[in-house]
Scaffold this active site. Structure first.
Site, PDB file in Angstrom:
ATOM      1  CG  HIS A  50      -6.776  -4.797  -0.048  1.00  0.00           C
ATOM      2  ND1 HIS A  50      -7.629  -4.249   0.885  1.00  0.00           N
ATOM      3  CD2 HIS A  50      -5.586  -4.916   0.581  1.00  0.00           C
ATOM      4  CE1 HIS A  50      -7.007  -4.071   2.019  1.00  0.00           C
ATOM      5  NE2 HIS A  50      -5.743  -4.454   1.877  1.00  0.00           N
ATOM      6  CG  HIS A  76      -1.953  -1.015   1.291  1.00  0.00           C
ATOM      7  ND1 HIS A  76      -2.831  -1.196   0.252  1.00  0.00           N
ATOM      8  CD2 HIS A  76      -2.255  -1.947   2.222  1.00  0.00           C
ATOM      9  CE1 HIS A  76      -3.667  -2.185   0.566  1.00  0.00           C
ATOM     10  NE2 HIS A  76      -3.351  -2.652   1.758  1.00  0.00           N
TER      11      HIS A  76
END
Lengths: 84, 365
Positions: B127, B121
């Protein structure tokens, strides 16, 4: 609130589902649907989005598989949208 | 990708560890951070330099409940950590929930695995819905010594920062798809009425009463087992499964590995010339277990706990033209032999092959 017949029918389930969808699927906190709104219930819509992401059966209901997935330890970053 | 495709404008990034958890030795935290960063620097032109006492691009810290970033932690389990997309100030920073049981092994939550995910991230990845990807939202343990960055994550990060400068481009494992016609198996066993298909670090689990196939990491059930199981069979009478890799085997009962295992396969009576077992199945009605190695097979008597005399024998002599056996299991009186993408159904009473299917015929594709 759509509840699958086999799901536990207590407040904890509702709280788990709502906080999961608020944290990770951008469910707005004031998501009460307007009575006359034609739109799909926002919780159902977000549930479907989450079920699709995790490869679960897209039922729009908090069925046991969906609740089991929501209880798994995970990253705090939302699955959709930005994290700033 | 994170919407807006945020990325760092430089390849040479800095990081700083602001504080430490009392649950791990500082050296182990440093090592976990270093290893987690190398997961990404190994596959991109990115470099990470540790700094002290000044602002870094990526600030790593352990935090407790409300830590003034509008994203309070929730205590043990639940949300383990979070990180912010590339940018100034809090951009790129990693926050780890201090109330989690951080470890450097399979107990609690492995710090290296969680950090590697959060740093994805920090670098701009969001994701992935690939259940085998490092960037899949849920925690899953993999032995750090066996960890390989999956191809899905390599594709993602290289789409942002480009390929590695290494002469040989790194590649990673892909997640098996149950309905992939090219899917082959390392080992297969029954277990309390279900069938477990082993592939790399995964197992596909098929319950007779459920249409869909469940994909899990082997480590989800048995964290101490290695990936790449090569043979497996169920001893129904003892409610155990035996799993083989190279010259060792484990006995598993439920979630537990029976103490004292792994043991050398030679305890079962194999000669030292045998280095690994390709496949195995056990015939509950006769108490005999069949082990397949290259073009031969052995027969083991579970009651006498010894190999029967007169073995090994040629597979082709007694089972017909099934070639090398990758995996085998017995169900409802038939034995199913898997060789690459083909599966043979063998009738031990008639002593002949009575069916030939694709390897994925059990998955309702």
């Amino acid at each position: 609130f759509p509840v699958a017949p086999e799901a536990e029918d207590d407040g904890k389930t509702i709280q788990l589902v709502e906080s999961y969808l608020e944290n990770f699927y951008n469910l707005q906190r004031n998501h009460r649907p307007h009575l006359r709104s034609r739109d799909e219930n926002p919780v159902v819509a977000k549930l479907k989005e989450m079920q699709e992401f995790f490869g679960l059966q897209v039922t729009g209901k908090p069925d046991p598989d969906t609740l089991k997935m929501m209880k798994k330890p995970r990253c705090g970053v939302p699955d959709i949208g930005q994290y700033m | 990708f994170t919407p807006g495709n945020p990325k760092w404008k430089r390849n040479n990034l800095t990081y700083r560890i602001l504080n430490y958890t009392p649950k791990m030795r500082q050296a182990d935290v440093d090592e976990a951070v270093r290893k987690a960063l190398s997961v990404w620097s190994n596959v991109t032109p990115l470099t990470f330099q540790k700094v002290e006492d000044k602002e870094a691009d990526i600030m790593i810290s352990f935090a407790y409940r409300d830590h003034r970033d509008n994203s309070p932690f929730d205590g043990p389990n639940g949300q383990l950590a979070h990180a912010f997309q590339p940018g100034d100030n809090i951009g790129g920073d990693v926050h780890l929930d201090e109330e989690e049981a951080w470890t450097k092994d399979g107990r609690g939550y492995n710090l290296f695995i969680v950090l590697a995910h959060e740093l994805g991230h920090s670098l701009g990845l969001s994701h992935s819905d690939d259940p085998g990807a490092l960037m899949f939202p849920n925690y899953s343990y993999t032995d750090p010594n066996e960890f390989l960055l999956p191809q899905d994550d390599i594709n993602g990060i290289q789409a942002i920062y480009g390929r590695s400068n290494a002469a040989v481009q790194p590649t990673g494992p892909t997640t098996p798809q149950a309905c992939d016609p090219n899917l082959t198996f390392d080992a297969i066993t029954t277990l309390r009425g279900e069938i477990f298909f082993f592939k790399g670090r995964y197992m596909l689990r098929k319950h007779p009463a459920r249409a869909e196939t469940e994909l899990n990491f082997i480590s989800l059930f048995w964290p101490k087992l290695p990936s790449g199981i090569q043979a497996a069979y169920e001893n129904v009478e003892r409610d155990e499964i035996l799993l083989f890799k190279e010259d060792k085997y484990w006995v598993v009962r439920g979630y537990d590995i029976v103490p004292g295992y792994p043991k050398p396969i030679y305890r079962l009576g194999f000669p030292k010339t045998v280095k690994r077992v390709n496949a195995a199945y056990s015939d509950e009605s006769t108490g005999k277990t069949y082990f397949f190695v290259a073009d031969r097979y052995w027969r083991y008597d579970e009651k006498k706990k010894s190999m029967d005399r007169g073995y090994p024998r040629k597979i082709i002599a007694d089972f017909g033209r099934i070639g090398r056996v990758d995996a085998a299991f017995q169900k409802d009186g038939y034995v199913y032999f898997f060789h690459e993408r083909t599966q043979y159904q063998f009738d031990p009473r008639a002593k002949r092959i009575v069916g030939k299917m694709n390897s994925i015929s059990w998955f309702n594709c």
